[in-house]
Scaffold this motif. Structure first.
Motif, PDB file in Angstrom:
ATOM      1  N   SER A  64       0.811  -1.218   0.000  1.00  0.00           N
ATOM      2  CA  SER A  64       0.000   0.000   0.000  1.00  0.00           C
ATOM      3  C   SER A  64       0.846   1.271   0.000  1.00  0.00           C
ATOM      4  O   SER A  64       0.335   2.362  -0.303  1.00  0.00           O
ATOM      5  CB  SER A  64      -0.937   0.005   1.211  1.00  0.00           C
ATOM      6  OG  SER A  64      -0.197   0.090   2.424  1.00  0.00           O
ATOM      7  N   ARG A  73      -0.718  -2.114  -7.620  1.00  0.00           N
ATOM      8  CA  ARG A  73      -1.770  -3.092  -7.893  1.00  0.00           C
ATOM      9  C   ARG A  73      -1.180  -4.467  -8.213  1.00  0.00           C
ATOM     10  O   ARG A  73      -1.682  -5.502  -7.743  1.00  0.00           O
ATOM     11  CB  ARG A  73      -2.620  -2.601  -9.063  1.00  0.00           C
ATOM     12  CG  ARG A  73      -3.705  -3.554  -9.536  1.00  0.00           C
ATOM     13  CD  ARG A  73      -4.767  -3.734  -8.502  1.00  0.00           C
ATOM     14  NE  ARG A  73      -5.781  -4.695  -8.916  1.00  0.00           N
ATOM     15  CZ  ARG A  73      -6.696  -5.218  -8.111  1.00  0.00           C
ATOM     16  NH1 ARG A  73      -6.739  -4.864  -6.840  1.00  0.00           N
ATOM     17  NH2 ARG A  73      -7.580  -6.072  -8.568  1.00  0.00           N
ATOM     18  N   SER A 127     -10.527  -3.133 -12.401  1.00  0.00           N
ATOM     19  CA  SER A 127     -10.771  -1.963 -11.546  1.00  0.00           C
ATOM     20  C   SER A 127     -11.946  -1.161 -12.090  1.00  0.00           C
ATOM     21  O   SER A 127     -11.969  -0.794 -13.263  1.00  0.00           O
ATOM     22  CB  SER A 127      -9.518  -1.085 -11.485  1.00  0.00           C
ATOM     23  OG  SER A 127      -8.466  -1.754 -10.834  1.00  0.00           O
ATOM     24  N   ALA A 203     -12.427   3.539  -7.612  1.00  0.00           N
ATOM     25  CA  ALA A 203     -11.701   2.286  -7.811  1.00  0.00           C
ATOM     26  C   ALA A 203     -11.123   2.206  -9.210  1.00  0.00           C
ATOM     27  O   ALA A 203     -10.006   1.705  -9.416  1.00  0.00           O
ATOM     28  CB  ALA A 203     -12.635   1.100  -7.561  1.00  0.00           C
ATOM     29  N   SER A 208      -7.669   0.321  -8.085  1.00  0.00           N
ATOM     30  CA  SER A 208      -7.690  -0.399  -6.807  1.00  0.00           C
ATOM     31  C   SER A 208      -8.552  -1.649  -6.838  1.00  0.00           C
ATOM     32  O   SER A 208      -8.895  -2.201  -5.801  1.00  0.00           O
ATOM     33  CB  SER A 208      -8.172   0.530  -5.689  1.00  0.00           C
ATOM     34  OG  SER A 208      -9.400   1.150  -6.018  1.00  0.00           O
TER      35      SER A 208
END
Length: 384
Positions: A64, A73, A127, A203, A208
């Protein structure tokens, strides 16, 4: 058992929040031998499970911190796929059966030859995609993280004091927070609520992962599918306002609905089920570790049948010619996971009777909260 009959679905008699009974040998010698063998398995597996969990948490935290979205990712997907699968393996899920409705007769080659949906199932989820899922256990979250590394979304069911529920918004949670939400069932932090359309767009922009929406809001024992909550489903009796819009009427960014997928995780069992509704998560984990193997069965709907129709967006309920998207999807999921041996029904659990003697009209979430209180306090009496 009779004490909890006031929480059943009147139409089917199903109690969706009652944990499945653990089947134990009646012979005391067999009971003792199985207990000792189970303890040995727990001692053998627990270190591997802890290592996999620590890798999942620590490596996930490091991932992260990577500033480049694409690289972050990629590292996150690798960590989630390896750590969560190892964790599920150490819990006894050696093999996970996953596929479309007729999964037992579908192979990679047959899927390609007959022009069926893509393989592996839901491989088109990227995503910004939306995955609508039922919820049976905290293990669902481990599997979905292994497959997709998604953002988890729970419809709001708590309300500020003296106000109505903030329909249309969801609570976005990480995998660990989502597991805590299922097992501990805490009050929702409404300050973190966001519109579903905004979450899907964020997202997509932040790379994400897809958004997994647990449309029922809470876990059940898998015997029935609970009513979907807003924004997955229109609010009953809401008229023509924003609350009357289900998933097909959300204000999607750019006016285009995201790709939509649907799945349901099931836990066939002989002695103990992997489903989790109420009770001790530590006891549930111990039972999983003590079994030689556990079974997980994942059913996906063909994505061609879960497309959010653009033509439904913005239409008043009186102008819609078909069932709401949520009603159609709920029935499709029920039909996909129901078997002659374990039939699954659409259920609407009731909440007993008030002290004044009138039946309560509560959401499934509120019913489960009352059930959980009654289950955790065996000597407490249900309101009558």
């Amino acid at each position: 058992m009779e004490k909890f009959r006031s929480f059943e679905d009147p139409a089917t008699g199903i109690m969706p929040f009652m944990p499945h009974k653990v089947v134990r040998p009646k012979n005391i010698l067999m009971w003792l031998l199985r207990g000792l063998a189970g303890l040995a398995l727990v001692l053998l597996r627990l270190p591997f499970a802890l290592v996999a969990y620590l890798c999942f948490v620590l490596a996930g935290t490091l991932c992260s911190l990577i500033p480049i979205a694409g690289l972050r990712r990629l590292c996150q997907r690798f960590n989630d796929a390896v750590s969560c699968r190892l964790l599920l393996f150490s819990l006894g899920f050696w093999w996970i059966s996953a596929g479309y409705v007729k999964k037992n007769s579908v192979t990679v080659s047959r899927a390609a030859q007959k022009g069926a949906a893509s393989w592996p199932p839901c491989s088109g989820a990227t995503s910004g995609s939306l995955i609508i899922a039922t919820l049976v256990s905290w293990l669902d979250i481990l599997y979905l993280t292994f497959r997709f590394s998604p953002v988890f979304a729970f419809p709001l069911h708590d309300a500020p004091k003296g106000k109505k529920v903030l329909h249309g918004k969801v609570l976005a949670l990480s995998p660990l927070a989502a597991i805590g939400h299922v097992t501990a069932f805490p009050n929702q932090d409404l300050s973190k609520a966001v519109p579903l359309a905004s979450l899907v767009d964020d997202a997509k922009q932040g790379n994400s992962g897809p958004v997994v929406l647990f449309a029922e809001g809470v876990s059940s024992n898998g015997r029935g599918i609970l009513p979907f909550l807003h924004p997955a489903s229109p609010v009953e009796g809401a008229g023509d306002g924003a609350e009357a819009q289900g998933i097909e009427g959300q204000p999607w960014v750019g006016g285009k609905a995201p790709e939509c997928f649907a799945c349901s995780v099931r836990y066939p069992f002989k002695f103990m089920s992997g489903s989790f509704t109420v009770g001790s998560v530590w006891g549930h984990t111990y039972n999983l570790l003590s079994q030689v193997y556990n079974m997980m069965d994942v059913v996906y709907l063909d994505p061609r049948t879960t497309e959010i129709k653009k033509g439904d967006q913005g239409l008043a309920p009186s102008l819609r010619t078909a069932q709401p998207f949520a009603a159609t999807l709920r029935e499709a999921l029920r039909a996909a996971i129901s078997t002659p041996q374990v039939p699954v029904k659409l259920v609407v659990p009731r909440a007993g009777v008030t002290n004044e003697g009138s039946s309560e009209s509560l959401s499934a979430v509120e019913v489960k909260r009352k059930f959980r209180t009654a289950f955790n306090n065996p000597k407490a009496k249900v309101d009558k």
